[in-house]
Design a protein around this motif. Structure first.
Motif, PDB file in Angstrom:
ATOM      1  N   HIS A 283       3.441  82.673  91.153  1.00  0.00           N
ATOM      2  CA  HIS A 283       1.974  82.309  90.891  1.00  0.00           C
ATOM      3  C   HIS A 283       1.609  81.534  92.203  1.00  0.00           C
ATOM      4  O   HIS A 283       1.746  79.822  92.482  1.00  0.00           O
ATOM      5  N   ASN A 284       0.723  81.991  93.232  1.00  0.00           N
ATOM      6  CA  ASN A 284       1.244  81.440  94.647  1.00  0.00           C
ATOM      7  C   ASN A 284      -0.431  81.744  95.183  1.00  0.00           C
ATOM      8  O   ASN A 284      -0.089  82.264  96.246  1.00  0.00           O
ATOM      9  N   THR A 285      -1.428  82.342  94.388  1.00  0.00           N
ATOM     10  CA  THR A 285      -2.628  82.731  94.960  1.00  0.00           C
ATOM     11  C   THR A 285      -3.468  81.333  94.753  1.00  0.00           C
ATOM     12  O   THR A 285      -2.840  80.949  94.052  1.00  0.00           O
ATOM     13  N   ARG A 286      -4.694  81.628  94.825  1.00  0.00           N
ATOM     14  CA  ARG A 286      -6.142  80.288  94.772  1.00  0.00           C
ATOM     15  C   ARG A 286      -6.294  80.868  93.526  1.00  0.00           C
ATOM     16  O   ARG A 286      -6.923  79.009  92.917  1.00  0.00           O
TER      17      ARG A 286
ATOM     18  N   ASP B 202      -5.950  73.222 100.175  1.00  0.00           N
ATOM     19  CA  ASP B 202      -5.779  73.954  99.172  1.00  0.00           C
ATOM     20  C   ASP B 202      -4.150  75.130  99.605  1.00  0.00           C
ATOM     21  O   ASP B 202      -3.789  75.276  99.120  1.00  0.00           O
TER      22      ASP B 202
ATOM     23  N   CYS C 120      -1.692  79.167  90.912  1.00  0.00           N
ATOM     24  CA  CYS C 120      -0.939  78.738  92.283  1.00  0.00           C
ATOM     25  C   CYS C 120       0.079  77.330  91.104  1.00  0.00           C
ATOM     26  O   CYS C 120      -0.770  76.696  90.399  1.00  0.00           O
ATOM     27  N   TRP C 121       0.911  77.525  91.318  1.00  0.00           N
ATOM     28  CA  TRP C 121       2.478  76.779  90.753  1.00  0.00           C
ATOM     29  C   TRP C 121       3.144  75.681  91.989  1.00  0.00           C
ATOM     30  O   TRP C 121       3.663  76.715  92.616  1.00  0.00           O
TER      31      TRP C 121
ATOM     32  N   LEU D  60      -6.954  72.909  92.910  1.00  0.00           N
ATOM     33  CA  LEU D  60      -6.861  73.481  94.621  1.00  0.00           C
ATOM     34  C   LEU D  60      -7.908  73.074  94.904  1.00  0.00           C
ATOM     35  O   LEU D  60      -7.990  72.618  96.728  1.00  0.00           O
TER      36      LEU D  60
ATOM     37  N   ASP E  51       1.089  73.649  87.025  1.00  0.00           N
ATOM     38  CA  ASP E  51      -0.032  74.522  87.334  1.00  0.00           C
ATOM     39  C   ASP E  51      -0.729  74.432  88.162  1.00  0.00           C
ATOM     40  O   ASP E  51      -2.269  73.165  87.181  1.00  0.00           O
TER      41      ASP E  51
ATOM     42  N   THR F  77       4.694  76.286  97.285  1.00  0.00           N
ATOM     43  CA  THR F  77       4.425  77.750  95.978  1.00  0.00           C
ATOM     44  C   THR F  77       6.352  78.367  96.541  1.00  0.00           C
ATOM     45  O   THR F  77       6.449  78.614  97.792  1.00  0.00           O
TER      46      THR F  77
ATOM     47  N   LEU G 146      -0.869  75.533  98.065  1.00  0.00           N
ATOM     48  CA  LEU G 146      -0.318  77.335  98.599  1.00  0.00           C
ATOM     49  C   LEU G 146       0.905  77.615  99.297  1.00  0.00           C
ATOM     50  O   LEU G 146       2.221  78.670  98.892  1.00  0.00           O
TER      51      LEU G 146
ATOM     52  N   SER H 147      -3.965  75.789  89.862  1.00  0.00           N
ATOM     53  CA  SER H 147      -4.488  76.257  90.140  1.00  0.00           C
ATOM     54  C   SER H 147      -6.229  75.667  90.254  1.00  0.00           C
ATOM     55  O   SER H 147      -6.952  75.552  91.257  1.00  0.00           O
TER      56      SER H 147
END
Length: 132
Positions: free
Chosen positions: A16-19, A44, A22-23, A37, A32, A51, A48, A34
């Motif tokens: 879970h490493n996107t904008r 952010d 994101c965790w 961010l 979490d 992660t 990121l 997300s």
């Protein structure tokens, strides 16, 4: 009745490493972040980059306030699986021995530079003395 806590692996948290998803893992808990961010004071990109690994050291090094630590609880979704938790750091005695070993290794690896400088100095001195 106790609340059941969801366990996540470090690998699962790292996926879970996107904008949009994101965790981060801090102190054995999975967050979490997300939705946070855009509000994160450090930007952010800091979150990121955190992660896929245990970001406890980075979190502690940033010097977060008590309010920030309390705010984190809103984002907690579970805990890190105990099998993924890295054991406590080495004792200070082990660190001191390791540091001493690293210094000795470095000294033995880089002896060429000082010896080269001394050698060039001796040769230059001999040439200078011959010309007189």
């Amino acid at each position: 009745m106790p609340t059941l806590t969801k366990l996540y692996s470090l690998k699962e948290a790292g996926e879970h490493n996107t904008r949009d998803d994101c965790w981060v893992v801090v102190d054995g808990k999975v967050y979490d972040v997300s939705s946070y961010l855009d509000e994160h004071p450090g930007g952010d990109d800091v979150l990121l980059k955190a992660t896929g690994k245990d970001a406890t050291d980075e979190f502690n090094d940033a010097g977060h306030s008590k309010d920030a630590i309390q705010l984190m609880e809103e984002f907690c979704i579970g805990e890190l699986d105990p099998s993924d938790i890295i054991p406590e750091e080495e004792s200070s005695a082990d660190k001191e021995v390791d540091l001493t070993k690293r210094i000795m290794d470095m000294t033995s690896q880089y002896w060429v530079i000082p010896v080269g400088i001394v050698g060039i100095s001796v040769v230059a001195c001999l040439f200078y003395m011959r010309r007189k």
